[in-house]
Design an enzyme around this catalytic site. Sequence first.
Site, PDB file in Angstrom:
ATOM      1  N   ASP A   1       0.850  -1.185   0.000  1.00  0.00           N
ATOM      2  CA  ASP A   1       0.000   0.000   0.000  1.00  0.00           C
ATOM      3  C   ASP A   1       0.894   1.246   0.000  1.00  0.00           C
ATOM      4  O   ASP A   1       1.783   1.359  -0.836  1.00  0.00           O
ATOM      5  CB  ASP A   1      -0.960  -0.069   1.202  1.00  0.00           C
ATOM      6  CG  ASP A   1      -1.963   1.065   1.259  1.00  0.00           C
ATOM      7  OD1 ASP A   1      -2.960   1.016   0.517  1.00  0.00           O
ATOM      8  OD2 ASP A   1      -1.755   1.993   2.071  1.00  0.00           O
TER       9      ASP A   1
ATOM     10  N   HIS B   1      -7.192  -6.347  -0.927  1.00  0.00           N
ATOM     11  CA  HIS B   1      -6.121  -5.373  -0.766  1.00  0.00           C
ATOM     12  C   HIS B   1      -5.060  -5.805   0.243  1.00  0.00           C
ATOM     13  O   HIS B   1      -3.889  -5.473   0.095  1.00  0.00           O
ATOM     14  CB  HIS B   1      -6.723  -4.034  -0.336  1.00  0.00           C
ATOM     15  CG  HIS B   1      -5.714  -2.931  -0.234  1.00  0.00           C
ATOM     16  ND1 HIS B   1      -4.996  -2.485  -1.320  1.00  0.00           N
ATOM     17  CD2 HIS B   1      -5.294  -2.194   0.824  1.00  0.00           C
ATOM     18  CE1 HIS B   1      -4.187  -1.506  -0.946  1.00  0.00           C
ATOM     19  NE2 HIS B   1      -4.335  -1.318   0.352  1.00  0.00           N
TER      20      HIS B   1
END
Length: 311
Positions: A93, A286
């Site tokens: 991320d 994610h």
Amino acid sequence: MNGVELHVLEDGPADGPPVILAHGFPELAYSWRHQLPALGAAGYRVLAPDQRGYGRSSRPEAIGDYDITHLTDDLIGLLDDIGAEKAVFVGHDWGSMVVWQTALLHPDRVAGVCGMSVPFSPRPPAPPTQLWRQVFDGRFFYILYFQEPGVADAELNGDPATAMRRMLCGVRTDRGGSIDSNADDGRGFVARFPEPDALPDWLSQQELDFYIAEFTRTGFTGGLNWYRNFDRNWETTPQLAGAKVGAPSLFIGGALDPVLVMAPPDRQGEWLTDFRGNVLVDDAGHWVQQEKADEVNTALLDWLRGIGWGK
């Protein structure tokens, strides 16, 4: 170190080749709990910091203390602290953005770089928020929502348990969520994520409680300040226009990660001169290194062996 103290989790032999793991938003060194022992057992010296603004590390007040120079220098500071010349850097991320930029700003210290969930993106032609305001005119975009100090902070800090539960359970293309929910309907960030019926099998209540306790204690402002430096990062790094990553590189992402809809990984190859490919993990969203730890660990170890790091 670099004006801050970093809380660092470690594994592996002290004389092993260093691997530094950089978490994203809103995460912690704890997000690498499955990678630390696997890489350590393979002989690597693994370091995973709570990055500045997070967890048990320092949380400077000034927004400018979270720009890309500070963030990359923190990771290089870890190398200096253990007396190592080079490391392989792995980010997830926002941590991916930091390790990609570390490879550009400190190429002599980077033996390899792996981004997870956020592909490499070249320097844009204009300040990022200016471009996003054009693209998302009249619509909600979470990064723009994060720009005004105090607004997103109040929403997330007001109920850290709901924020962490919804974010950790909801960032998947088969569940919907804030990243791809762009109607400008007055809702904030957390309200755009669905409330999960139950925790996924990769996240126990005890693990979720750890995140909730840390962010209840620290708040989210440190992490949000990273987003408030997009334009500053652009303004202070003109030398990176057209720059390519020369270190051996890898990308790992979840096949159901909505970020990859927004930033497809197949566009990054021309900017990575020693690119070893994309690994897309089935049935992962994610939080890929937590959701599918075994698959991610296998991909990392295969790549590390493939680039000959420390062998």
